[in-house]
Scaffold this active site. Sequence first.
Site, short mmCIF file in Angstrom:
data_model
loop_
_atom_site.label_atom_id
_atom_site.label_comp_id
_atom_site.label_asym_id
_atom_site.label_seq_id
_atom_site.Cartn_x
_atom_site.Cartn_y
_atom_site.Cartn_z
N GLY A 132 -7.10 21.43 -119.79
CA GLY A 132 -5.74 21.40 -120.35
C GLY A 132 -5.66 20.42 -121.50
N ALA A 173 -5.81 20.74 -124.66
CA ALA A 173 -5.24 21.13 -125.96
C ALA A 173 -3.78 20.73 -126.10
CB ALA A 173 -5.39 22.64 -126.15
N ASP A 218 -9.89 24.33 -122.30
CA ASP A 218 -8.53 24.89 -122.37
C ASP A 218 -8.67 26.38 -122.70
OD1 ASP A 218 -5.65 25.33 -122.93
OD2 ASP A 218 -5.56 23.14 -122.96
N LEU A 265 -8.99 29.51 -116.98
CA LEU A 265 -9.34 28.98 -115.65
C LEU A 265 -8.66 29.72 -114.51
CD1 LEU A 265 -9.31 25.19 -116.59
CD2 LEU A 265 -11.30 26.68 -116.32
N GLY A 320 -2.48 23.27 -116.20
CA GLY A 320 -1.54 23.71 -115.18
C GLY A 320 -0.47 24.57 -115.82
N SER A 357 2.48 16.09 -108.93
CA SER A 357 3.83 16.02 -109.53
C SER A 357 4.72 15.28 -108.55
CB SER A 357 4.38 17.44 -109.72
OG SER A 357 5.76 17.39 -109.98
N TYR A 372 5.46 26.31 -107.42
CA TYR A 372 4.90 25.18 -108.19
C TYR A 372 4.78 23.92 -107.31
CZ TYR A 372 4.50 21.57 -111.79
OH TYR A 372 4.08 20.50 -112.55
N LYS A 431 1.48 21.76 -105.89
CA LYS A 431 1.25 20.35 -106.20
C LYS A 431 1.17 19.50 -104.92
CE LYS A 431 1.00 20.69 -110.67
NZ LYS A 431 -0.24 20.33 -111.39
P1 NAD Z 1 1.21 21.52 -121.22
O1 NAD Z 1 1.75 22.90 -121.14
O2 NAD Z 1 1.53 20.68 -122.41
O3 NAD Z 1 -0.37 21.53 -121.02
C1 NAD Z 1 -1.00 22.37 -120.08
C2 NAD Z 1 -2.31 22.83 -120.67
O4 NAD Z 1 -2.97 23.64 -119.68
C3 NAD Z 1 -2.14 23.70 -121.93
O5 NAD Z 1 -2.96 23.22 -122.98
C4 NAD Z 1 -2.56 25.09 -121.47
O6 NAD Z 1 -3.17 25.87 -122.48
C5 NAD Z 1 -3.54 24.73 -120.35
N1 NAD Z 1 -3.69 25.89 -119.46
C6 NAD Z 1 -2.70 26.58 -118.83
N2 NAD Z 1 -3.21 27.64 -118.19
C7 NAD Z 1 -4.56 27.61 -118.40
C8 NAD Z 1 -5.61 28.45 -118.01
N3 NAD Z 1 -5.40 29.57 -117.28
N4 NAD Z 1 -6.87 28.13 -118.39
C9 NAD Z 1 -7.10 27.02 -119.16
N5 NAD Z 1 -6.13 26.20 -119.57
C10 NAD Z 1 -4.87 26.49 -119.19
O7 NAD Z 1 1.75 20.82 -119.90
P2 NAD Z 1 1.59 19.33 -119.32
O8 NAD Z 1 2.96 18.89 -119.00
O9 NAD Z 1 0.72 18.49 -120.16
O10 NAD Z 1 0.86 19.67 -117.95
C11 NAD Z 1 -0.35 19.04 -117.54
C12 NAD Z 1 -0.33 18.91 -116.02
O11 NAD Z 1 0.70 17.99 -115.66
C13 NAD Z 1 -0.02 20.21 -115.30
O12 NAD Z 1 -0.88 20.32 -114.18
C14 NAD Z 1 1.41 20.03 -114.86
O13 NAD Z 1 1.72 20.78 -113.72
C15 NAD Z 1 1.45 18.53 -114.60
N6 NAD Z 1 2.80 17.96 -114.58
C16 NAD Z 1 3.56 17.95 -115.71
C17 NAD Z 1 4.84 17.39 -115.65
C18 NAD Z 1 5.74 17.33 -116.84
O14 NAD Z 1 6.92 16.96 -116.69
N7 NAD Z 1 5.27 17.69 -118.03
C19 NAD Z 1 5.33 16.84 -114.45
C20 NAD Z 1 4.50 16.88 -113.33
C21 NAD Z 1 3.24 17.42 -113.40
#
Ligand code: NAD
Length: 254
Positions: free
Chosen positions: A8, A10, A32, A42, A71, A113, A150, A154
Amino acid sequence: MGIYVVTGAASGIGQAVSGALRAEGHEVISMDLRDADINADLADSDACAAAAVQVLERAPDGLDGLVPCAGVGPEVPDRGLIPRVNFFAVVDLVNRLQPALERRRGAVVLISSNSAQMTEYDETYMQSLIAGDRELALQRVQELEGQGAYGGSKQAIVRWMRRNTPALAAVGVRINAVAPGYTETGMTAAGRDHPEYGPAIREFLASVPLGRAGLPEDQANAVLFLLSERASFITGSVLFVDGGHDAVFRPDRF
Ligand code: NAD
């Protein structure tokens, strides 16, 4: 200097983690859907396995750490992506990369999360994830709301982590999780600007004790600590990085 895998990478938290590791002089193998050293979907278990093989080729002397950040959020149209990406791909990568992590006494930091503990989630769904029963998990998830799918994924990943903590410790690998609260990333941007959900999100954010949303760098700071030697006696732990929100929701549970 170390060598780390970040999925992830990117966007959002994964991008901040890889940037922070590189800024400290470490090598990062990013993964990614696109714009990464290894581009792979993935959600597809064969592609995930092939990506792990590529990592092992790029890191023949082992890995210092793995941070599976990739994610998808609750509102993803294909509900099945939630267990595939948030749970099964994470477990698969930890298992496939374990020998490389053992070689350098590496560390894993999962991204859970703070929503994982905010409410009750479907136990059959979570048990099927933890047991690795893909068929049941993918069937059950279709009966759940996005938030249940979701949050359940988590919570399940932390329960899986805690069950596997002793076995990984026995081979020299630490595993911990960060539990982010609301963090400004691509995942949350759509909701914030949404005419219907935007006001509710702003109200939710107003109740964060530290008075702001998290930034990807806040999460990266916690991840880098848990990867580092400073955390050498910490394994099986969940670190809430949420401005105190979990303390508001669950003052008597920790
Ligand atoms: P984001 O959307 O900015 O980044 C997620 C990345 O995962 C993206 O680059 C996407 O291309 C990649 N991705 C998604 N599906 C994929 C796949 N099938 N194969 C390969 N790559 C894939 O989101 P984020 O907020 O940076 O999320 C990162 C993690 O943090 C996640 O697991 C998310 O559940 C967790 N999270 C985020 C928050 C929040 O508020 N942003 C809160 C709790 C947990």
